[in-house]
Design an enzyme around this catalytic site. Structure first.
Site, PDB file in Angstrom:
ATOM      1  CG  HIS A  84       0.592   6.268  -0.654  1.00  0.00           C
ATOM      2  ND1 HIS A  84      -0.687   6.737  -1.212  1.00  0.00           N
ATOM      3  CD2 HIS A  84      -0.007   5.457   0.579  1.00  0.00           C
ATOM      4  CE1 HIS A  84      -1.696   6.508  -0.358  1.00  0.00           C
ATOM      5  NE2 HIS A  84      -1.221   5.788   0.539  1.00  0.00           N
ATOM      6  CG  HIS A 144      -1.901   1.345   1.535  1.00  0.00           C
ATOM      7  ND1 HIS A 144      -2.985   1.279   1.279  1.00  0.00           N
ATOM      8  CD2 HIS A 144      -1.301   2.367   1.782  1.00  0.00           C
ATOM      9  CE1 HIS A 144      -3.443   2.458   1.724  1.00  0.00           C
ATOM     10  NE2 HIS A 144      -2.430   3.125   1.833  1.00  0.00           N
ATOM     11  CD  GLU A 145       1.994   3.633   3.500  1.00  0.00           C
ATOM     12  OE1 GLU A 145       2.138   4.536   3.165  1.00  0.00           O
ATOM     13  OE2 GLU A 145       0.864   3.222   4.320  1.00  0.00           O
TER      14      GLU A 145
END
Lengths: 196, 679
Positions: free
Chosen positions: B180, B176-177
């Protein structure tokens, strides 16, 4: 109106310059703090190795208790100094304390090395050899990391004492940081003095 | 939507934000203008004690107008820029602001080791530099990514994450990170914080004036009371205007952030191909008493950067929530969820983590029988030079990688489960001694030197070692000698990944040490009087990574939006790629055409193959650096064309893969590694 605008413009420029200097100093400080973390990791690795070393040696040399106790004590002192230093890297007192504690520890280990020369069985011991190798590489890593730390402290100190940086440094409490001096060679250099 | 469109969209969102910001500032200025006009009118009346009737009832007062204009722009501008400058000094600065502690790359703590392994695997799988990893000592389950570009990214997770999540869940959170990082969200986030800080200053100034008024009315004589009252009035009005601005700013921030969170969740599933990881992590947040709370002071300012809501729930959280509701996020990832949260007991979870982690530490075994990508031929190799030679030759001809050229562009920034398995296997194929060495600055330097040692010719190697003996740090040289055999034995595919693993440790070098590293690297490269593709790629990648540390974050400005100025660079790039993988002139021509055609169709310009002599490394280098300044849309075409040239014969040799990596890396387009055939 015009003078007001000029003053405002000057203030603006000064503020922007101050901010950029402040940011640069923070960056330099972070850099040497990170560099100290590197030393810290390797120092602790060394402190962890020493009890193993003492434990291994103990079985062979029953008559050298003092040397072993000396090593253990020096290790504990250095550990305490390292803990204090890692809370405040670059602080002159902490750096001095760690430097001298480390030098003492190196001296004690150097003494132990000399004594160990007299025990051929010990030298033949395999786990002893690998422990010593491990100690040696850890010391090399400490020396390497220390160079990185001292270099970044130096560039912080230079950056801090330049004009106009020194004004920002003074008003935001960027104190001059101190180098870490460890005399690793001392133990070895003293070694020949031991009487026969 | 692929990587390039995401980047493009992030930029568009940014420009929309700037528009909103200007709108907000104009709104604030208008409000302030009327406020000051009203004040001046009022003060004019009182000072003349009613004698002077308002002669000019018009609301236009140029003095006040320009004063307000300049004042507002200056105050808001300075505050915004200062905040952005502070945050763009790198992801590390943000992570430290949030109370993060940097995890030492050589850590021996099991939990931290697992986290670093997960991050490194994800990096290799996606082709992004290994970020600096931080841990925040908080019990809630949360994480964030920060940084201005991929090169100075930092990833931070809370202690709660490490204690409560198993390896798969941790992987989901990290994926998920990483999303980003890929999607340009970090830069967006920093700008959002900066803008809000600027608007907030108006409100803060108001608060400050109000306090001044309060104190002055107490300490001074009554004559001044009127002044104090006026001051209080202005302060109150400023506060109102400022905080209304902040409120709308937060509204914008929350709206943008919620969209990006859904996107990142979806991407995490896409990368790991297992919705359970991230879904379970989210469910555990729901079940844990600490939830996803982070209590550091800076957390509220950066709330939108976190994995999940970092702040305590508020009453009107719907509009201002920076994250979509947990339930909705879980349902989007796992539509069949029964709505129940697991019961988390802080102490009971740790052993599970430890066992999962222990398996994870040993590498590939922890994955349920992942497919194997032809790595183990290298395991059985005897450490003799001849067999290594044979292996290198074998890998670069027979077992080259078969890839579909059309798929490359869609793969940029979107690693898959296969890539993750591949990354894990690459890491597992590196000996434990080497892995450990790569994580400590001193030995990491030795590893870089070792990678540059000539694998084929003993005499060259002797020259190289002699040069190092004279010029490098003795301790480094000694470390190199102990690592040498392992490095020469390395699978060729693991060589550049190993360099990437070294980077976080190398970034901790002092400037003088880094300088020495580069001097020696150049000596090693020149030792045989010629430059190989691997040597070029290593130097290029290493330089980029270290520059991100030395200078500030690399500003990725867009200078080229049209193809006109870039035609010569296209020619150099495609010609070089054509020659690298194809010895035969006809084949090289065909390869060049394969790539050139895809470009020519799009841009309507003619490209021509350059003679081999003109494709020097210097020319390639210059071309790549210039192409790095193109817009994402052009970069997409470049990567597409490059892939078609390299893959014209359906295979990627190691050399082609290395050059492609150097290109993609400089262009900031993370290409996942090419998976060997038979996957």
């Amino acid at each position: 109106m015009v003078p007001l605008l000029i003053t405002l413009g000057v203030v603006l420029v000064i503020v922007v310059i101050f901010i950029s200097i402040y940011n640069k100093l923070v960056m330099l400080r972070e850099r040497f703090k990170n560099a100290f973390a590197q030393i810290d990791v390797q120092l602790r690795r060394r402190y962890d190795l020493i009890p193993n070393l003492v434990e291994t040696v103990k079985g062979y040399m029953a008559h050298e208790k003092e040397t072993l106790v000396g090593v253990t004590e020096a290790r504990n002192q250095a550990l305490a100094a390292a803990k204090a230093a890692s809370a405040n890297p670059g602080e002159p007192g902490a750096m001095l304390a760690l430097g001298s504690a480390e030098s003492l520890l190196s001296k004690a280990l150097g003494g132990l090395n000399v004594v160990m020369e007299q025990y051929p069985d010990l030298k033949a011991n395999e786990s002893m050899a690998s422990l010593q190798e491990e100690m040696k590489t850890t010391e090399n890593k400490i020396a390497f990391a220390r160079q990185a730390f001292n270099d970044s402290v130096t560039s912080f100190n230079i950056g801090r004492s330049k004009f106009p940086n020194i004004i920002v440094a003074g008003s935001f409490g960027f104190k001059e940081a101190s180098l870490l001096e460890i005399d690793f060679e001392e133990g070895e250099r003293n070694a020949p003095k031991v009487s026969f | 939507m692929n990587f390039f469109e995401q980047q493009d969209q992030a930029r568009r969102t940014t420009s929309r934000l700037v528009f909103f910001f200007i709108l907000a500032v104009i709104g604030i200025m208008t409000a302030l203008y009327f406020l000051f006009v009203a004040i001046f009118h009022a003060s004019a009346e009182t000072s003349e004690t009613g004698k002077q009737i308002i002669e000019d009832p018009s609301l236009w007062d140029p003095n006040v107008f320009f004063g307000v204009l300049i004042g507002t722009v200056a105050v808001v501008g300075i505050a915004s820029l200062a905040k952005i400058a502070q945050l763009s000094s790198g992801g590390a600065a943000v992570a430290e602001m949030m109370g993060g502690r940097k995890i030492d790359p050589g850590t021996t703590d099991l939990q931290e080791r697992i986290l670093l392994n997960v991050v490194e695997e994800m990096s290799i799988a996606s082709g992004v530099p290994v970020p600096v990893v931080y841990v925040i000592e908080e019990d809630g389950i949360n994480a964030f990514a920060a940084g201005y570009s991929q090169d100075d990214a930092a990833v931070a997770v809370t202690r709660g994450c490490l204690n409560l999540l198993n390896r798969d869940e941790l992987q989901g959170v990290i994926a998920h990170e990483f999303s980003h990082v890929f999607n340009g969200d970090m830069r967006l986030n920093i700008r959002l914080i900066g803008i809000l800080a600027g608007i907030l200053v108006i409100g803060l100034t108001g608060g400050w004036l109000l306090r001044m008024a309060f104190y002055s009315s107490h300490s001074y004589s009554r004559k001044k009371e009127n002044n104090g009252l006026a001051l209080a009035g202005i302060g109150l009005a400023l506060m109102a205007i400022g905080y209304i601005g902040v409120f709308f700013g937060n509204l914008i921030k929350a709206a943008v952030s919620r969209q990006r969170e859904f996107l990142a969740d979806a991407s995490a599933v896409q990368y790991t191909r297992q919705p359970d990881g991230i879904a379970n992590a989210l469910r555990k947040i729901g079940g844990s008493v600490y939830g996803s709370e982070v209590n550091t002071r800076a957390a509220s300012e950066c709330s939108h950067m976190f994995f999940a809501n970092a702040l305590k729930a508020r009453s009107f959280s719907g509009l201002l929530a920076t994250h979509p509701p947990l339930e909705e996020r879980i349902r989007r990832v796992d539509p069949g969820w029964n709505g129940e949260y697991p019961v988390i007991e802080q102490s009971a979870v740790q052993p599970a983590m430890a066992t999962a982690g222990a398996a994870g530490l040993t590498g590939a075994e922890s994955a349920p029988a992942p497919p194997v990508y032809g790595l183990e031929d290298s395991y059985t190799l005897a450490p003799g030079t001849e067999s290594v030679q044979a292996a290198v030759a074998g890998l670069s001809t027979d077992s080259t990688i078969k890839v579909d050229a059309d798929a490359v562009v869609s793969q940029v920034g979107t690693p898959t489960q296969q890539h993750l398995d591949y990354g894990r296997q690459i890491l597992a194929s590196v000996s434990a001694d080497l892995t450990e060495a790569a994580h400590v600055p001193m030995t990491a330097v030795a590893v870089v030197y070792g990678l540059l040692l000539d694998t084929e010719e003993e005499p060259v190697r002797t020259v190289q070692l002699q040069a190092l003996k004279n010029q490098s740090n003795p301790a480094v040289y000694k470390a190199l000698l102990t690592l040498k055999a392992d490095i020469l034995d390395l699978n060729p595919r693991a060589r550049l990944p190993l360099l990437e693993i070294c980077v976080p440790a190398l970034r901790q070098l002092a400037d003088t040490q880094a300088q020495r590293l580069f001097e020696n690297v150049e000596v090693l490269i020149r030792a045989d009087q010629k430059i190989s593709m691997f040597e070029y790629s290593l130097h290029k990648i290493l330089k980029r990574r270290m520059e991100a540390k030395l200078s500030k974050a690399s500003k990725s400005t867009i200078r080229f939006k049209s193809h006109k100025a870039l035609i010569p660079e296209y020619n150099v790039l495609l010609s070089a790629l054509a020659y690298v993988g194809h010895d035969d002139a006809n084949q090289a021509d065909a390869a060049f055409l394969a790539g050139a055609m895809t470009l020519m169709n799009k841009i309507g310009k003619v490209l021509g193959r350059l003679p081999k002599e003109e494709c020097t490394f210097a020319a390639i280098d210059k071309a790549i650096d210039k192409l790095a300044l193109a817009s994402p849309k052009i970069k997409q075409l470049i990567i597409d064309a490059a892939a078609h040239t390299a893959l014209a014969d359906g295979t990627v040799t190691i050399e082609e893969a290395e050059l492609l990596r150097a290109i993609a890396d400089t262009l900031n387009c993370p290409i996942p590694p090419f998976l060997p055939a038979g996957a």
